[in-house]
Design a protein around this motif. Structure first.
Motif, PDB file in Angstrom:
ATOM      1  N   GLY A  33       0.606  -1.300  -0.092  1.00  0.00           N
ATOM      2  CA  GLY A  33      -0.057   0.069  -0.050  1.00  0.00           C
ATOM      3  C   GLY A  33       0.772   1.290  -0.129  1.00  0.00           C
ATOM      4  N   SER A  39      -0.691   3.780   1.515  1.00  0.00           N
ATOM      5  CA  SER A  39      -1.218   4.119   2.740  1.00  0.00           C
ATOM      6  C   SER A  39      -0.588   3.425   3.882  1.00  0.00           C
ATOM      7  CB  SER A  39      -2.600   3.934   2.537  1.00  0.00           C
ATOM      8  OG  SER A  39      -3.003   4.410   3.840  1.00  0.00           O
ATOM      9  N   GLY A  99      -2.225   2.621   6.671  1.00  0.00           N
ATOM     10  CA  GLY A  99      -3.047   1.859   7.175  1.00  0.00           C
ATOM     11  C   GLY A  99      -3.160   2.208   8.765  1.00  0.00           C
ATOM     12  N   GLY A 141      -4.069  -2.004  -0.852  1.00  0.00           N
ATOM     13  CA  GLY A 141      -5.584  -1.816  -1.322  1.00  0.00           C
ATOM     14  C   GLY A 141      -5.644  -2.135  -2.549  1.00  0.00           C
TER      15      GLY A 141
END
Length: 193
Positions: A9, A11, A13, A107
């Motif tokens: 990812g 991101s 998380g 994701g």
């Protein structure tokens, strides 16, 4: 294995266990003298793995399409940066530069990369290991969905079994090193490879 493409990812998380394991993965790659091939970002889980490799003196190859090339996204300290025209070209370069593929939490982009590289393997277009690091149960539902595909007749058991899974980094790396590829499907025209 000299290099592994890690799909993950952009991101970070919200699970500290995943964040910690991403950092530890980078450290272990350096200990095992494995080059990291990844999406070139300095943000998210991608950046955490890359920073851990770079901080320990390891080698990192980043691959990114031009449209994502901004100073905020691209890691400034990569060993090598390769820019591509498209997302598909990015995956092809990552494939060419790596001896195997590891999927860690991410994701939609991570799922896209996983399913494309798994499909290439199913079609006999590559024989490199694909590993899922199931940190803190993150991929439990994905693994169950794959089992459902097998049970309902949409995925052959041997193709599912060709994806190696572990909850521990060291265990997954060993399974990837021990991987025995499936034979090229008989129906595939070998001249097209």
């Amino acid at each position: 294995m000299k290099s592994i493409a890690v799909f993950c990812g952009s991101s970070s998380g919200n699970d500290q266990v995943i964040i910690n394991e991403a950092n530890r993965l980078g450290e272990i790659l350096v200990q095992q003298e494995i080059t990291l091939v990844y999406g070139a970002a300095q943000i998210g889980i991608m950046g955490i793995v890359a920073n851990a490799v770079l901080n320990d003196g390891g080698n990192v190859i980043g691959v990114v399409p031009h449209f994502l090339s901004s100073k905020e996204i691209i890691h400034p300290n990569l060993s090598e940066l390769i820019q591509t025209d498209t997302m598909h070209d990015r995956k092809v370069i990552m494939y060419d530069k790596s001896d195997g593929f590891m999927i860690i939490p991410g994701g939609f982009g991570t799922m896209d990369e996983f399913f494309e590289i798994a499909t290439w393997g199913q079609l006999g277009l590559h024989s490199k290991p694909i590993g899922i690091l199931n940190t803190n149960g993150y991929y439990d539902a994905l693994i169950e969905q794959c089992k459902t595909m097998v049970e309902r007749g949409f995925l052959n058991q041997e193709n599912f079994d060709a994806i190696v899974v572990d909850t521990e980094i060291e265990g997954l790396l060993q399974k990837m090193k021990d991987f025995k590829p499936l034979p090229v499907p008989k129906w595939l025209n070998k001249e097209r490879l």
